[in-house]
Design a protein around this motif. Structure first.
Motif, PDB file in Angstrom:
ATOM      1  N   SER A   7       0.824  -1.204   0.000  1.00 53.23           N
ATOM      2  CA  SER A   7       0.000   0.000   0.000  1.00 53.23           C
ATOM      3  C   SER A   7       0.860   1.256   0.000  1.00 53.23           C
ATOM      4  O   SER A   7       2.080   1.218  -0.186  1.00 53.23           O
ATOM      5  CB  SER A   7      -0.915   0.001   1.232  1.00 53.23           C
ATOM      6  N   ASP A   8       0.209   2.386   0.256  1.00 48.23           N
ATOM      7  CA  ASP A   8       0.925   3.652   0.361  1.00 48.23           C
ATOM      8  C   ASP A   8       1.878   3.662   1.551  1.00 48.23           C
ATOM      9  O   ASP A   8       2.796   4.481   1.597  1.00 48.23           O
ATOM     10  CB  ASP A   8      -0.055   4.823   0.462  1.00 48.23           C
ATOM     11  N   ASP A   9       1.691   2.764   2.526  1.00 45.01           N
ATOM     12  CA  ASP A   9       2.629   2.691   3.650  1.00 45.01           C
ATOM     13  C   ASP A   9       4.046   2.435   3.133  1.00 45.01           C
ATOM     14  O   ASP A   9       5.003   3.114   3.537  1.00 45.01           O
ATOM     15  CB  ASP A   9       2.235   1.552   4.596  1.00 45.01           C
ATOM     16  N   THR A  10       4.174   1.453   2.251  1.00 45.04           N
ATOM     17  CA  THR A  10       5.494   1.142   1.698  1.00 45.04           C
ATOM     18  C   THR A  10       5.954   2.225   0.730  1.00 45.04           C
ATOM     19  O   THR A  10       7.138   2.589   0.712  1.00 45.04           O
ATOM     20  CB  THR A  10       5.456  -0.231   1.006  1.00 45.04           C
ATOM     21  N   GLN A  11       5.045   2.735  -0.071  1.00 48.21           N
ATOM     22  CA  GLN A  11       5.420   3.825  -0.974  1.00 48.21           C
ATOM     23  C   GLN A  11       6.038   4.988  -0.209  1.00 48.21           C
ATOM     24  O   GLN A  11       7.126   5.480  -0.552  1.00 48.21           O
ATOM     25  CB  GLN A  11       4.190   4.312  -1.748  1.00 48.21           C
TER      26      GLN A  11
ATOM     27  N   TYR B 159       9.854   6.646  -0.049  1.00 45.89           N
ATOM     28  CA  TYR B 159      10.113   8.065  -0.311  1.00 45.89           C
ATOM     29  C   TYR B 159      10.798   8.731   0.878  1.00 45.89           C
ATOM     30  O   TYR B 159      11.569   9.687   0.704  1.00 45.89           O
ATOM     31  CB  TYR B 159       8.823   8.788  -0.718  1.00 45.89           C
ATOM     32  N   THR B 160      10.544   8.236   2.097  1.00 46.90           N
ATOM     33  CA  THR B 160      11.323   8.703   3.244  1.00 46.90           C
ATOM     34  C   THR B 160      12.788   8.337   3.064  1.00 46.90           C
ATOM     35  O   THR B 160      13.680   9.164   3.303  1.00 46.90           O
ATOM     36  CB  THR B 160      10.784   8.088   4.550  1.00 46.90           C
ATOM     37  N   VAL B 161      13.037   7.092   2.655  1.00 47.70           N
ATOM     38  CA  VAL B 161      14.411   6.681   2.364  1.00 47.70           C
ATOM     39  C   VAL B 161      15.037   7.628   1.350  1.00 47.70           C
ATOM     40  O   VAL B 161      16.172   8.091   1.523  1.00 47.70           O
ATOM     41  CB  VAL B 161      14.454   5.231   1.835  1.00 47.70           C
ATOM     42  N   ASP B 162      14.303   7.946   0.295  1.00 49.80           N
ATOM     43  CA  ASP B 162      14.862   8.785  -0.757  1.00 49.80           C
ATOM     44  C   ASP B 162      15.210  10.181  -0.243  1.00 49.80           C
ATOM     45  O   ASP B 162      16.262  10.732  -0.598  1.00 49.80           O
ATOM     46  CB  ASP B 162      13.882   8.892  -1.930  1.00 49.80           C
ATOM     47  N   GLY B 163      14.340  10.761   0.585  1.00 47.97           N
ATOM     48  CA  GLY B 163      14.644  12.072   1.146  1.00 47.97           C
ATOM     49  C   GLY B 163      15.887  12.042   2.020  1.00 47.97           C
ATOM     50  O   GLY B 163      16.734  12.947   1.960  1.00 47.97           O
ATOM     51  N   LEU B 164      16.013  10.993   2.824  1.00 49.59           N
ATOM     52  CA  LEU B 164      17.203  10.858   3.663  1.00 49.59           C
ATOM     53  C   LEU B 164      18.456  10.625   2.825  1.00 49.59           C
ATOM     54  O   LEU B 164      19.520  11.184   3.111  1.00 49.59           O
ATOM     55  CB  LEU B 164      17.012   9.695   4.637  1.00 49.59           C
ATOM     56  N   VAL B 165      18.326   9.810   1.797  1.00 49.62           N
ATOM     57  CA  VAL B 165      19.471   9.550   0.914  1.00 49.62           C
ATOM     58  C   VAL B 165      19.941  10.838   0.258  1.00 49.62           C
ATOM     59  O   VAL B 165      21.151  11.115   0.200  1.00 49.62           O
ATOM     60  CB  VAL B 165      19.109   8.488  -0.153  1.00 49.62           C
TER      61      VAL B 165
ATOM     62  N   LEU C  48      13.099  15.816   2.719  1.00 49.52           N
ATOM     63  CA  LEU C  48      11.976  14.895   2.904  1.00 49.52           C
ATOM     64  C   LEU C  48      10.692  15.474   2.321  1.00 49.52           C
ATOM     65  O   LEU C  48       9.915  14.755   1.683  1.00 49.52           O
ATOM     66  CB  LEU C  48      11.796  14.600   4.397  1.00 49.52           C
ATOM     67  N   TRP C  49      10.480  16.757   2.517  1.00 53.14           N
ATOM     68  CA  TRP C  49       9.288  17.403   1.967  1.00 53.14           C
ATOM     69  C   TRP C  49       9.273  17.297   0.448  1.00 53.14           C
ATOM     70  O   TRP C  49       8.254  16.946  -0.167  1.00 53.14           O
ATOM     71  CB  TRP C  49       9.242  18.859   2.404  1.00 53.14           C
TER      72      TRP C  49
ATOM     73  N   ALA D  53      -4.601  16.452  13.156  1.00 53.64           N
ATOM     74  CA  ALA D  53      -4.496  15.116  12.567  1.00 53.64           C
ATOM     75  C   ALA D  53      -3.606  14.216  13.408  1.00 53.64           C
ATOM     76  O   ALA D  53      -2.474  14.574  13.729  1.00 53.64           O
ATOM     77  CB  ALA D  53      -3.952  15.212  11.143  1.00 53.64           C
ATOM     78  N   ARG D  54      -4.122  13.027  13.733  1.00 56.36           N
ATOM     79  CA  ARG D  54      -3.374  12.099  14.588  1.00 56.36           C
ATOM     80  C   ARG D  54      -3.364  10.691  14.020  1.00 56.36           C
ATOM     81  O   ARG D  54      -3.108   9.714  14.738  1.00 56.36           O
ATOM     82  CB  ARG D  54      -3.969  12.089  15.986  1.00 56.36           C
ATOM     83  N   GLY D  55      -3.630  10.558  12.726  1.00 54.13           N
ATOM     84  CA  GLY D  55      -3.708   9.241  12.116  1.00 54.13           C
ATOM     85  C   GLY D  55      -2.359   8.560  11.992  1.00 54.13           C
ATOM     86  O   GLY D  55      -1.296   9.131  12.279  1.00 54.13           O
ATOM     87  N   ALA D  56      -2.391   7.309  11.509  1.00 55.14           N
ATOM     88  CA  ALA D  56      -1.202   6.464  11.437  1.00 55.14           C
ATOM     89  C   ALA D  56      -0.297   6.788  10.249  1.00 55.14           C
ATOM     90  O   ALA D  56       0.713   6.118  10.045  1.00 55.14           O
ATOM     91  CB  ALA D  56      -1.619   4.998  11.377  1.00 55.14           C
ATOM     92  N   GLY D  57      -0.643   7.829   9.474  1.00 49.10           N
ATOM     93  CA  GLY D  57       0.170   8.187   8.317  1.00 49.10           C
ATOM     94  C   GLY D  57       1.565   8.664   8.651  1.00 49.10           C
ATOM     95  O   GLY D  57       2.407   8.784   7.760  1.00 49.10           O
ATOM     96  N   THR D  58       1.845   8.920   9.927  1.00 54.65           N
ATOM     97  CA  THR D  58       3.206   9.311  10.325  1.00 54.65           C
ATOM     98  C   THR D  58       4.054   8.084  10.647  1.00 54.65           C
ATOM     99  O   THR D  58       5.134   7.912  10.077  1.00 54.65           O
ATOM    100  CB  THR D  58       3.163  10.232  11.545  1.00 54.65           C
ATOM    101  N   VAL D  59       3.561   7.221  11.534  1.00 50.58           N
ATOM    102  CA  VAL D  59       4.387   6.072  11.934  1.00 50.58           C
ATOM    103  C   VAL D  59       4.642   5.137  10.757  1.00 50.58           C
ATOM    104  O   VAL D  59       5.716   4.530  10.673  1.00 50.58           O
ATOM    105  CB  VAL D  59       3.763   5.270  13.102  1.00 50.58           C
ATOM    106  N   MET D  60       3.713   5.036   9.853  1.00 46.31           N
ATOM    107  CA  MET D  60       3.825   4.049   8.782  1.00 46.31           C
ATOM    108  C   MET D  60       5.021   4.304   7.875  1.00 46.31           C
ATOM    109  O   MET D  60       5.492   3.387   7.201  1.00 46.31           O
ATOM    110  CB  MET D  60       2.547   4.021   7.940  1.00 46.31           C
ATOM    111  N   ARG D  61       5.540   5.520   7.874  1.00 47.54           N
ATOM    112  CA  ARG D  61       6.638   5.879   6.962  1.00 47.54           C
ATOM    113  C   ARG D  61       7.948   6.165   7.690  1.00 47.54           C
ATOM    114  O   ARG D  61       8.930   6.608   7.054  1.00 47.54           O
ATOM    115  CB  ARG D  61       6.231   7.112   6.142  1.00 47.54           C
ATOM    116  N   SER D  62       8.011   5.900   9.005  1.00 49.01           N
ATOM    117  CA  SER D  62       9.095   6.446   9.821  1.00 49.01           C
ATOM    118  C   SER D  62      10.204   5.480  10.188  1.00 49.01           C
ATOM    119  O   SER D  62      11.160   5.875  10.851  1.00 49.01           O
ATOM    120  CB  SER D  62       8.509   7.054  11.102  1.00 49.01           C
TER     121      SER D  62
END
Length: 361
Positions: free
Chosen positions: A63-67, A71-77, A95-96, A158-167
């Motif tokens: 899902s978008d979790d992995t996507q 993209y977090t990896v890419d921003g850090l790279v 990252l943005w 907003a407090r949804g899981a969209g933060t932890v899923m990419r971290s």
């Protein structure tokens, strides 16, 4: 050299690849039942629920979790590439820009006020352009065209899981302090989610991954981050409460999906998702380190993480991230990897992170 959970200590590259691939496996397994109640899951797969990819027919999409994790990896790279060339970069800006490129893959526009990022290797992979029920808050936060900060976050409630899923990737970067890991993760969460519980959950999850990559035993790492969560400045009380509940629940026997949902929640908020994943990996941990069989632990934990009436994809993704960071690639079932969608893309991003952090590859 042996690890303290009874198997040879994995290398850093193996932990990086294991965490990213493990997260994708858990995400894909959970995504197959993400809209199903536990009653629906049992009707489809029997009383034991969904046990693994062998129970599924057809493609095993993530899902978008992995996507967003990639993209977090890419921003850090990108930030690390600048640093390795002697140029300081604003990590959160990198990252943005990475997240804005993901936004474009979803057919969304950040508006004229947002910068136009330069394309990178990750953007050329068609699998990452598929729309897999993207997190609405991630979309709205990025589509605002404004770079959220910890002081001025977008979507402040907003407090949804969209933060932890990419971290998870923040915890995979070696040679930085725990405080830096937490800050990078929480600041990046503020790009889309403003509620303290969402930002703090992301930071604590990244710290858990960091501790495991550093060689800490799973129970010690879980206890450590749970204690740390309670000491955060202006802590959102929901976070330590959920984590403490997960630790207590993991000590009980015969906990069913209904009790899991009642005690920890459905995993739709950031702190609930983290608590469900933490419970899943701890409840299935062998009592004796000598009995640890990484692939067996992985299968059992992922089954717990996805078989409930809540956010199965995110709970599965986080559990997979955790166990991959703990065991490295040794925990990943080979037949699951064969069924996983586009593993070469995940490995490609993992190898980029390995290269900029270790020089290998």
């Amino acid at each position: 050299m042996s690890s303290n959970h009874g198997i040879p200590a994995p290398t850093l590259p193996s932990r990086i690849r294991g965490s990213l691939l493990g997260g994708a496996l858990g995400d894909a397994l959970g995504y197959a039942v993400v809209s199903d109640s536990i009653a629906d899951i049992r009707e489809r797969f029997g009383a034991q629920g969904l046990a693994g990819f062998e129970d599924l027919q057809g493609p095993c999409h993530f899902s978008d979790d992995t996507q967003l994790t990639l993209y977090t990896v890419d921003g850090l790279v990108e930030a690390l590439e600048w640093a390795n060339s002697g140029v300081g970069a604003d990590v959160n800006a990198c990252l943005w820009l990475a997240y804005l490129r993901w936004l474009a893959t979803q057919g969304e526009d950040a508006g004229p006020s947002a910068p136009a990022p330069q394309p990178r290797w990750i953007d050329g992979n068609e699998v990452l352009r598929q729309r897999r029920h993207p997190d609405k808050v991630c979309i709205s936060g990025l589509a605002s065209g404004e770079m959220g900060t910890a002081m001025r976050p977008v979507n402040p409630e907003a407090r949804g899981a969209g933060t932890v899923m990419r971290s998870a990737p923040f915890g995979l970067v070696p040679h930085i302090t725990p405080d830096a890991v937490y800050k990078l993760s929480a600041d990046a969460a503020a790009l889309t989610h403003g509620h303290p519980a969402a930002r703090q959950s992301a930071g604590i999850f990244s710290l858990l991954i960091h501790r495991l990559v550093s060689g800490e035993e799973l129970r010690d790492a879980a206890d450590g981050v749970t204690a740390h969560a309670a000491t955060l400045v202006d802590v959102a009380p929901e976070l330590p409460q959920r984590l403490e509940a997960a630790l207590r629940l993991a000590e009980k026997a015969d906990v069913g999906p209904e009790e899991l949902l009642q005690v920890l929640g459905g995993g739709w908020t950031a702190e609930e998702a983290l608590a469900v994943a933490l419970y899943a990996v701890l409840a299935t941990l062998p009592a004796e380190a000598a009995d640890a069989q990484p692939a067996v632990h992985f299968r059992r934990a992922l089954a717990v993480a996805v078989n409930h009436s809540g956010g199965s994809d995110t709970a599965g993704s986080l559990a997979g991230n955790i166990l991959g960071a703990l065991y490295g690639e040794a925990c990943l079932p080979a037949e699951w990897l064969e069924a996983l969608e586009a593993p070469e893309v995940i490995r490609g991003m993992a190898d980029q992170l390995v290269k900029v952090t270790t020089g290998e590859g």
